[in-house]
Design an enzyme around this catalytic site. Structure first.
Site, PDB file in Angstrom:
ATOM      1  N   LYS A 285       0.877  -1.176   0.000  1.00 26.36           N
ATOM      2  CA  LYS A 285       0.000   0.000   0.000  1.00 26.36           C
ATOM      3  C   LYS A 285       0.909   1.219   0.000  1.00 26.36           C
ATOM      4  CE  LYS A 285      -1.667   2.895   2.617  1.00 26.36           C
ATOM      5  NZ  LYS A 285      -1.597   4.168   1.900  1.00 26.36           N
TER       6      LYS A 285
ATOM      7  N   GLU B   7      -0.748   7.274  -0.400  1.00 28.69           N
ATOM      8  CA  GLU B   7      -1.757   7.790  -1.329  1.00 28.69           C
ATOM      9  C   GLU B   7      -1.324   9.127  -1.935  1.00 28.69           C
ATOM     10  OE1 GLU B   7      -1.838   7.533   1.865  1.00 28.69           O
ATOM     11  OE2 GLU B   7      -3.125   9.004   2.880  1.00 28.69           O
TER      12      GLU B   7
ATOM     13  N   SER C  62       4.753   8.339  10.241  1.00 30.46           N
ATOM     14  CA  SER C  62       4.893   9.181  11.439  1.00 30.46           C
ATOM     15  C   SER C  62       4.746   8.325  12.703  1.00 30.46           C
ATOM     16  CB  SER C  62       3.840  10.284  11.416  1.00 30.46           C
ATOM     17  OG  SER C  62       2.566   9.704  11.325  1.00 30.46           O
TER      18      SER C  62
ATOM     19  N   CYS D 115      13.394  11.237   7.294  1.00 31.82           N
ATOM     20  CA  CYS D 115      13.407  10.817   8.693  1.00 31.82           C
ATOM     21  C   CYS D 115      14.810  10.935   9.267  1.00 31.82           C
ATOM     22  CB  CYS D 115      12.908   9.386   8.833  1.00 31.82           C
ATOM     23  SG  CYS D 115      14.037   8.203   8.128  1.00 31.82           S
TER      24      CYS D 115
ATOM     25  N   GLU E 247       8.397  16.857  15.406  1.00 31.34           N
ATOM     26  CA  GLU E 247       9.105  16.686  14.136  1.00 31.34           C
ATOM     27  C   GLU E 247       8.560  17.740  13.164  1.00 31.34           C
ATOM     28  OE1 GLU E 247       8.088  13.122  11.920  1.00 31.34           O
ATOM     29  OE2 GLU E 247      10.132  12.992  11.131  1.00 31.34           O
TER      30      GLU E 247
HETATM   31  P1  NAD Z   1       1.905   9.126   7.751  1.00 30.88           P
HETATM   32  O1  NAD Z   1       2.094   8.483   9.063  1.00 30.88           O
HETATM   33  O2  NAD Z   1       0.945  10.250   7.644  1.00 30.88           O
HETATM   34  O3  NAD Z   1       1.453   8.045   6.657  1.00 30.88           O
HETATM   35  C1  NAD Z   1       2.154   6.841   6.453  1.00 30.88           C
HETATM   36  C2  NAD Z   1       1.194   5.775   5.940  1.00 30.88           C
HETATM   37  O4  NAD Z   1       0.199   5.520   6.932  1.00 30.88           O
HETATM   38  C3  NAD Z   1       0.459   6.159   4.670  1.00 30.88           C
HETATM   39  O5  NAD Z   1       0.447   5.061   3.811  1.00 30.88           O
HETATM   40  C4  NAD Z   1      -0.940   6.528   5.154  1.00 30.88           C
HETATM   41  O6  NAD Z   1      -1.931   6.204   4.207  1.00 30.88           O
HETATM   42  C5  NAD Z   1      -1.112   5.678   6.406  1.00 30.88           C
HETATM   43  N1  NAD Z   1      -1.894   6.333   7.444  1.00 30.88           N
HETATM   44  C6  NAD Z   1      -1.931   7.650   7.742  1.00 30.88           C
HETATM   45  N2  NAD Z   1      -2.733   7.879   8.796  1.00 30.88           N
HETATM   46  C7  NAD Z   1      -3.212   6.670   9.183  1.00 30.88           C
HETATM   47  C8  NAD Z   1      -4.087   6.247  10.229  1.00 30.88           C
HETATM   48  N3  NAD Z   1      -4.620   7.103  11.080  1.00 30.88           N
HETATM   49  N4  NAD Z   1      -4.367   4.932  10.337  1.00 30.88           N
HETATM   50  C9  NAD Z   1      -3.820   4.041   9.484  1.00 30.88           C
HETATM   51  N5  NAD Z   1      -2.993   4.387   8.468  1.00 30.88           N
HETATM   52  C10 NAD Z   1      -2.682   5.684   8.323  1.00 30.88           C
HETATM   53  O7  NAD Z   1       3.383   9.586   7.256  1.00 30.88           O
HETATM   54  P2  NAD Z   1       3.769  10.481   6.000  1.00 30.88           P
HETATM   55  O8  NAD Z   1       3.371  11.890   6.261  1.00 30.88           O
HETATM   56  O9  NAD Z   1       3.341   9.841   4.740  1.00 30.88           O
HETATM   57  O10 NAD Z   1       5.367  10.352   6.049  1.00 30.88           O
HETATM   58  C11 NAD Z   1       6.189  11.160   6.831  1.00 30.88           C
HETATM   59  C12 NAD Z   1       6.584  10.491   8.138  1.00 30.88           C
HETATM   60  O11 NAD Z   1       7.257   9.260   7.894  1.00 30.88           O
HETATM   61  C13 NAD Z   1       7.556  11.327   8.955  1.00 30.88           C
HETATM   62  O12 NAD Z   1       7.161  11.298  10.303  1.00 30.88           O
HETATM   63  C14 NAD Z   1       8.893  10.615   8.773  1.00 30.88           C
HETATM   64  O13 NAD Z   1       9.824  10.823   9.804  1.00 30.88           O
HETATM   65  C15 NAD Z   1       8.441   9.196   8.699  1.00 30.88           C
HETATM   66  N6  NAD Z   1       9.458   8.355   8.082  1.00 30.88           N
HETATM   67  C16 NAD Z   1      10.188   7.535   8.914  1.00 30.88           C
HETATM   68  C17 NAD Z   1      11.207   6.755   8.394  1.00 30.88           C
HETATM   69  C18 NAD Z   1      12.020   5.867   9.303  1.00 30.88           C
HETATM   70  O14 NAD Z   1      12.795   5.069   8.823  1.00 30.88           O
HETATM   71  N7  NAD Z   1      11.889   5.960  10.608  1.00 30.88           N
HETATM   72  C19 NAD Z   1      11.475   6.782   7.018  1.00 30.88           C
HETATM   73  C20 NAD Z   1      10.701   7.607   6.199  1.00 30.88           C
HETATM   74  C21 NAD Z   1       9.688   8.395   6.757  1.00 30.88           C
END
Ligand code: NAD
Length: 494
Positions: A173, A176, A226, A281, A383
């Site tokens: 997945k 989006e 996140s 990240c 963050e």
């Molecule tokens: P996000 O958490 O908003 O979304 C990530 C995924 O989760 C997406 O596929 C989204 O559809 C899904 N999602 C979002 N809200 C959800 C919910 N309430 N319930 C279930 N699924 C949900 O993250 P983002 O904004 O796409 O990406 C940025 C974040 O990712 C930053 O916090 C960054 O630090 C983190 N990140 C971490 C690493 C690592 O290795 N630790 C690597 C890359 C990015």
């Protein structure tokens, strides 16, 4: 306008869902595609196909799985520039950064080509007289990957090449917000010869993710995103009996000591803080200057930040900062900068009002440098995930380490120094899973774990490296004794 297809049982199709979500080019603000928000029905079809395909895929000799992976690596090279351009278009990062995103991902697929060696088990003869004991590792079943927007190629590839090479089937997945790169990556994987149903792609948000987490046919879930969502995914996934690895957000400190090579520190911090518009990240989002280091370092990094050209990354290699992912995200970053100003910080460089004349609808933000950040401020705790460098000034290394120890996150930490003793002290004591010494973005490569700690990671086994082999397989232990007399005795014929 492009509609994003899903992949189930070897067929790509656009599902009939009422709800769709827009995919933007952040540099222009244009909607370039629409993505269907799938629900439990689509997820169930994907899991059913993946479960059926698993029966023969896990029996396929690892060396045959490797041959497909090798063909895939060749296809990825042949389509390298096309894929990198796609990343630029839907994410907004520069072409150089997009190539890096893809290159690091391909390295995981290359690493997965060595799975025949990594899957080998252990054996001990004569654990008791005539009894041998051995351990083999078998795939876990249907695995799921849920991805963030910031690395459209690398993050999915942290997950699926190793899962597939280990003999699992996989449901991706993608975010989006950036689904196009993931779709193209998997079209190429199918072209490399993956059997029907081994790979599925579904799209959506919370509803789709919840359906994946609740489905009894799913064995393992890899998540990157996140921290609040990572924590939720880990809790919900494990409560449904799945193994889960969930990487979350970060707040990474870069300590600059008075003896640092300042030119290198400014160069490293410019990339660490502002590269990919800070949407990494492993972004070096806070510079911690120790003692007199601030006097030289801060004016130099401010000058460097001001020099970064903001513009359409899909048109010009001169543009170092493209748009951030969405207008909502831009507003959030602007709000965090304002909170720092309100709490008494000095905004040395203000990128909030940057405009690009040709694309007034683009989601642009210039680089910002915020000096005088202190513990307890909102910009210290949260963050930011934008092109913003916080500066904190400390008297000594102990204070810097103590401060880093109090932060909830534990992803990365770096130090710039010429002193080996100080570097050793730092790397040994700092509370973070990935440490850089004179390296601004210490992101481990494919053959090492991506080792976040604390509020940056939920689970036991990390993504990448040998830990991913452990995550995508489970141990089976054989204890065997063979009798040499009586019926079936082929040694003593008479
Ligand atoms: P996000 O958490 O908003 O979304 C990530 C995924 O989760 C997406 O596929 C989204 O559809 C899904 N999602 C979002 N809200 C959800 C919910 N309430 N319930 C279930 N699924 C949900 O993250 P983002 O904004 O796409 O990406 C940025 C974040 O990712 C930053 O916090 C960054 O630090 C983190 N990140 C971490 C690493 C690592 O290795 N630790 C690597 C890359 C990015």
């Amino acid at each position: 306008m492009k509609s994003c297809p899903i992949l189930i049982n070897g067929s790509w199709s656009v599902p009939d869902t009422a709800e769709t979500s827009p995919v933007h080019n952040p540099s222009t603000g244009e909607v370039i595609a629409r993505v269907p928000m799938c629900g439990a029905d689509v997820v169930d079809e994907a899991v059913t196909a993946a479960t059926a395909a698993f029966e023969s895929w896990w029996q396929t000799p690892p060396v045959e799985r490797v041959r497909i992976m090798m063909r895939y690596c060749i296809l990825l090279e042949e389509h390298f520039e096309e894929l990198a351009s796609l990343i630029v278009t839907e994410h907004g990062k520069t072409i150089t950064e997009a190539r890096g995103d893809l290159r690091r991902g391909i390295e995981v697929a290359e690493y997965a080509c060595g799975i025949t060696d990594m899957l080998k088990g252990e054996v001990l003869e004569n654990v008791a007289r005539g009894i041998d004991c051995s351990v083999v590792r078998q795939p876990v079943g249907v695995c799921v990957g849920i991805c963030p927007y910031n690395f459209p190629a690398l993050v999915p590839m942290w997950m699926y090449p190793m899962a597939i090479a280990c003999g699992n089937t996989f449901i991706l997945k993608p975010s989006e917000k950036v689904p196009l790169t993931g779709i193209r990556l998997i079209e190429l994987f199918e072209e490399a010869g993956l059997p029907k149903g081994v790979f599925s792609v579904v799209h959506g948000g919370k509803e789709c993710v919840d359906a994946l987490l609740e489905h009894p046919g799913v064995a393992a879930v890899s998540f990157v995103g996140s921290s609040p969502v990572a924590e939720y995914i880990h809790r919900k996934g494990t409560s449904h009996g799945k193994r889960v690895q969930a990487a979350g957000g970060a707040k990474n400190f870069v300590v600059v000591m008075p003896d640092a090579d300042f030119e290198k520190a400014v160069e490293g911090l410019t990339d660490a803080a502002f590269g990919c518009s800070g949407q990494r990240c492993m972004a070096g989002s806070t510079a911690v200057t120790v003692g007199s280091a601030g006097e030289r370092f801060v004016p130099a990094i401010a000058k460097s930040a001001e020099s970064l050209k903001v513009g359409p990354t899909h048109e010009s290699a001169e543009s170092k900062l493209g748009g951030v992912i969405s207008p909502q995200h831009r507003d959030r970053v602007v709000g965090l900068i304002q909170s720092a100003v309100d709490e008494g910080c000095d905004l040395l460089v203000d990128g909030r009002h940057t405009k690009v004349e040709k694309y007034p609808q683009g989601f642009y933000l210039g680089a910002s440098v915020v000096d005088g950040v202190k513990q307890g401020m909102r910009i210290f705790e949260e963050e930011v995930f934008g092109p913003v460098l916080n500066v904190m000034r400390m008297d000594d290394l102990d204070s810097a380490l103590e401060m880093a120890g109090k932060v909830a996150f534990g992803n990365g930490a770096c130090i710039y120094t010429k002193n080996g003793g100080i570097a050793r002290e730092f790397r040994h004591r700092v509370k973070a899973g990935m440490v850089g010494i004179n390296v601004g973005v210490p992101a481990p490569l494919a053959y090492f774990p991506f080792a976040g700690w604390d509020y940056s990671f939920f689970g036991d086994l990390h993504l990448q490296g040998r830990e991913s082999v452990m995550f995508f397989t489970r141990a089976k232990v054989y204890t065997e004794r063979w009798f040499t007399e009586g019926e079936g005795d082929i040694w003593h014929k008479d």
